[in-house]
Design an enzyme around this catalytic site. Sequence first.
Site, PDB file in Angstrom:
ATOM      1  N   HIS A  52       0.833  -1.185   0.000  1.00  0.00           N
ATOM      2  CA  HIS A  52       0.000   0.000   0.000  1.00  0.00           C
ATOM      3  C   HIS A  52       0.880   1.251   0.000  1.00  0.00           C
ATOM      4  O   HIS A  52       2.088   1.166   0.230  1.00  0.00           O
ATOM      5  CB  HIS A  52      -0.961   0.015   1.199  1.00  0.00           C
ATOM      6  CG  HIS A  52      -0.285   0.111   2.529  1.00  0.00           C
ATOM      7  ND1 HIS A  52      -0.173  -0.960   3.401  1.00  0.00           N
ATOM      8  CD2 HIS A  52       0.328   1.140   3.153  1.00  0.00           C
ATOM      9  CE1 HIS A  52       0.471  -0.583   4.486  1.00  0.00           C
ATOM     10  NE2 HIS A  52       0.795   0.690   4.362  1.00  0.00           N
TER      11      HIS A  52
HETATM   12  P1  TYD Z   1      -2.242  -3.281   7.390  1.00  0.00           P
HETATM   13  O1  TYD Z   1      -2.024  -1.822   7.216  1.00  0.00           O
HETATM   14  O2  TYD Z   1      -2.965  -3.996   6.292  1.00  0.00           O
HETATM   15  O3  TYD Z   1      -0.863  -3.989   7.668  1.00  0.00           O
HETATM   16  P2  TYD Z   1       0.400  -4.188   6.712  1.00  0.00           P
HETATM   17  O4  TYD Z   1       0.423  -3.092   5.729  1.00  0.00           O
HETATM   18  O5  TYD Z   1       1.555  -4.181   7.628  1.00  0.00           O
HETATM   19  O6  TYD Z   1       0.292  -5.511   6.051  1.00  0.00           O
HETATM   20  O7  TYD Z   1      -2.999  -3.488   8.765  1.00  0.00           O
HETATM   21  C1  TYD Z   1      -3.512  -4.753   9.161  1.00  0.00           C
HETATM   22  C2  TYD Z   1      -4.793  -4.509   9.935  1.00  0.00           C
HETATM   23  O8  TYD Z   1      -4.540  -3.776  11.112  1.00  0.00           O
HETATM   24  C3  TYD Z   1      -5.841  -3.747   9.129  1.00  0.00           C
HETATM   25  O9  TYD Z   1      -7.102  -4.293   9.420  1.00  0.00           O
HETATM   26  C4  TYD Z   1      -5.760  -2.352   9.700  1.00  0.00           C
HETATM   27  C5  TYD Z   1      -5.321  -2.577  11.122  1.00  0.00           C
HETATM   28  N1  TYD Z   1      -4.492  -1.490  11.664  1.00  0.00           N
HETATM   29  C6  TYD Z   1      -5.003  -0.682  12.654  1.00  0.00           C
HETATM   30  O10 TYD Z   1      -6.154  -0.826  13.092  1.00  0.00           O
HETATM   31  N2  TYD Z   1      -4.207   0.315  13.170  1.00  0.00           N
HETATM   32  C7  TYD Z   1      -2.951   0.520  12.728  1.00  0.00           C
HETATM   33  O11 TYD Z   1      -2.255   1.439  13.229  1.00  0.00           O
HETATM   34  C8  TYD Z   1      -2.430  -0.323  11.689  1.00  0.00           C
HETATM   35  C9  TYD Z   1      -1.042  -0.119  11.142  1.00  0.00           C
HETATM   36  C10 TYD Z   1      -3.230  -1.315  11.193  1.00  0.00           C
END
Ligand code: TYD
Length: 136
Positions: A52
């Site tokens: 992302h």
């Molecule tokens: P995500 O951003 O998809 O993780 P990565 O990019 O590391 O693979 O986040 C995973 C899940 O956690 C998603 O449902 C969003 C949630 N999340 C939060 O609620 N708060 C946060 O600060 C972060 C980073 C993620």
Amino acid sequence: MKASLVQLVDIPQRGDSRGGLSVAELGGALPFPVRRVYWIYGTEPGVSRGFHAHKKLRQLCVCVAGSVRMSLFDGRHEENIVLDSSAKGLLIGPGLWREMHDFSPDCVLMVFADAEYDESDYIRNRTEFMDYAASR
Ligand code: TYD
């Protein structure tokens, strides 16, 4: 000459004979006020994360244990860096597609961010990101 996508900052080391101690403070390693800290750990073998970009968010990523390969892409160029030291932080500004690969089993990736979690700040679709990057 294009600027490097990989922006590393030195994190002061205050360890001594007892062990390590690293410090990230505003005006030092941290170029922005921190509103949120999260950490990624226990990543299953073979798993990659990220995929992302953010529209506004600024982050500082510090691998405080183990190692991880960070891939950054601005829509035209991709750069990779292995983070394996709590003495270096990777700054990731807005408009960069990021992926995290090759987590070691013991990796703990600490992330300092300048805003609270906001799903509307994410671009999670690669095609949408390419359009976004082209329009900047
Ligand atoms: P995500 O951003 O998809 O993780 P990565 O990019 O590391 O693979 O986040 C995973 C899940 O956690 C998603 O449902 C969003 C949630 N999340 C939060 O609620 N708060 C946060 O600060 C972060 C980073 C993620």
